[in-house]
Motif scaffolding. Sequence first.
Motif, mmCIF file in Angstrom:
data_model
loop_
_atom_site.group_PDB
_atom_site.id
_atom_site.type_symbol
_atom_site.label_atom_id
_atom_site.label_comp_id
_atom_site.label_asym_id
_atom_site.label_seq_id
_atom_site.Cartn_x
_atom_site.Cartn_y
_atom_site.Cartn_z
ATOM 1 N N LEU A 23 0.772 -1.311 -0.023
ATOM 2 C CA LEU A 23 0.144 -0.189 0.227
ATOM 3 C C LEU A 23 0.998 1.317 0.034
ATOM 4 C CD1 LEU A 23 -2.623 -1.114 2.703
ATOM 5 C CD2 LEU A 23 -2.587 -1.965 0.455
ATOM 6 N N LEU A 24 0.727 1.916 -0.944
ATOM 7 C CA LEU A 24 1.708 3.284 -1.338
ATOM 8 C C LEU A 24 0.790 4.496 -1.129
ATOM 9 C CD1 LEU A 24 4.032 1.792 -3.977
ATOM 10 C CD2 LEU A 24 4.325 2.011 -1.451
ATOM 11 N N PRO A 25 1.202 5.564 -0.868
ATOM 12 C CA PRO A 25 0.619 6.926 -0.848
ATOM 13 C C PRO A 25 0.677 7.657 -2.441
ATOM 14 C CG PRO A 25 2.694 7.255 0.353
ATOM 15 C CD PRO A 25 2.488 5.754 -0.117
ATOM 16 N N PRO A 26 -0.138 8.394 -2.647
ATOM 17 C CA PRO A 26 0.232 9.002 -3.990
ATOM 18 C C PRO A 26 1.340 9.640 -4.349
ATOM 19 C CG PRO A 26 -2.232 9.655 -3.008
ATOM 20 C CD PRO A 26 -1.161 8.964 -1.751
ATOM 21 N N GLY A 27 2.061 9.295 -5.298
ATOM 22 C CA GLY A 27 3.463 9.958 -5.316
ATOM 23 C C GLY A 27 4.704 9.105 -5.185
ATOM 24 N N ALA A 28 4.240 8.051 -4.269
ATOM 25 C CA ALA A 28 5.248 6.976 -3.959
ATOM 26 C C ALA A 28 4.998 5.845 -5.122
ATOM 27 C CB ALA A 28 5.062 6.493 -2.641
#
Length: 416
Positions: free
Chosen positions: A408-413
């Motif tokens: 699970l990654l945040p936006p931009g990552a």
Amino acid sequence: MLKSQPRTTGPLRALAAALLVLLLTACGTRSEAPQGDCPACPACPGCEPGATGEPGKPATPAYKPLQPARWSDLPAWNDDDLRAALPAFLQSCRALAKRPQWPLWRPACEQAQALSAPSAAAIRKLFEARFQPWLLTNPDGSSDGLVTGYYEPLLRGSRTRGKPYVEAVLGVPPDLLSIDLGAVQPELKNLRLRGRLQGNKVVPYYSRAEITRGEQSNGGRVLLWVDDPVELFFLQIQGSGRVRLPDGSMTRLAFADQNGHPYQSIGKLLVERGEMTLDQASMQGIKQWARANPTRLADLLNANPRYVFFSEQAIRSGDGEGPNGALAVPLTPERSIAVDPRHVPLGAPVFLSTTRPATTTPLRRLMLAQDTGSAIRGVVRADFFWGFGDQAGSEAGRMKQQGKMWVLLPPGAAPE
């Protein structure tokens, strides 16, 4: 589990540079980079796992280990009690706050820190709003991989040598040289070279057999003496553990470094020799073999040339947390995993879908990538931290399951 501090020296840096030249030269003569071979071939065109190319020619498209997914793809995502995962996530936030990528993680971390007595539903809503799931995929296009287990064992020991405490637990020797190859070439990040000086030359460090035979001077680096060579061997495999001293107090041993030799599975060796079957080659099975073959034990253990050195850490009263992992935060039993950091960023939440040890009972929950291991290599690969003690050891020793992983990654990552 496995972490180390850079210890750079002039001779070893020269050796690293020479090794780098050799790797790049070899890379230039190869028309195809085998899948997963990139760490040794950083200058090849298109040198990502699964990509091919010749010097001076365009590379074929690289395979992508992360594939976009939907929340509905995560089996039993709505059934996991995320309240058990929240403390582990907050531990990751502590470490991520000190890293360059913190701005990407900050919104989710600050929102999680602001939650007061949250429900599982509230935490799930936070993750769905702040993260995007990505399915981890192998170079061959499959999405299944190996999930093993590890734990924090308990050993019996003493600060002074005397029967039955005759097995030395060593700290990092002063003559061990270590360098992060990423300091020489960024593409070699997470790779480390180890050796020792012999005259004016750098040579490989002593093997397990040489260390246990006393060919390496302990140099005053004996931390403790324990009573069982097999338990000490498995302590080195687990990477950390606790030792109960004669007065009843306990201390913790944490991974500090290793001798740089390749790891050899003694369970696999026993299977190849026909001394046990594959399903018997668990930690428990190997310990049973050791008790039945005491005169052959030293030769078996020395077949694995790798040797692990430790540091000593105090244990707080009532401490239910595990040892610090590679992320430098305490591991959370049954919510922390070790991963290959080349493919999964340390600190990231990972939804794991596997089965309980030696069963078909589903084990599906949100984990945190907070540790690494020398044997944890590959995209879909995880080592499940079970915690401390005999029950945790029983689960870890039997765990060799197949599983799927979603990071699970945040936006931009997320990857482009």
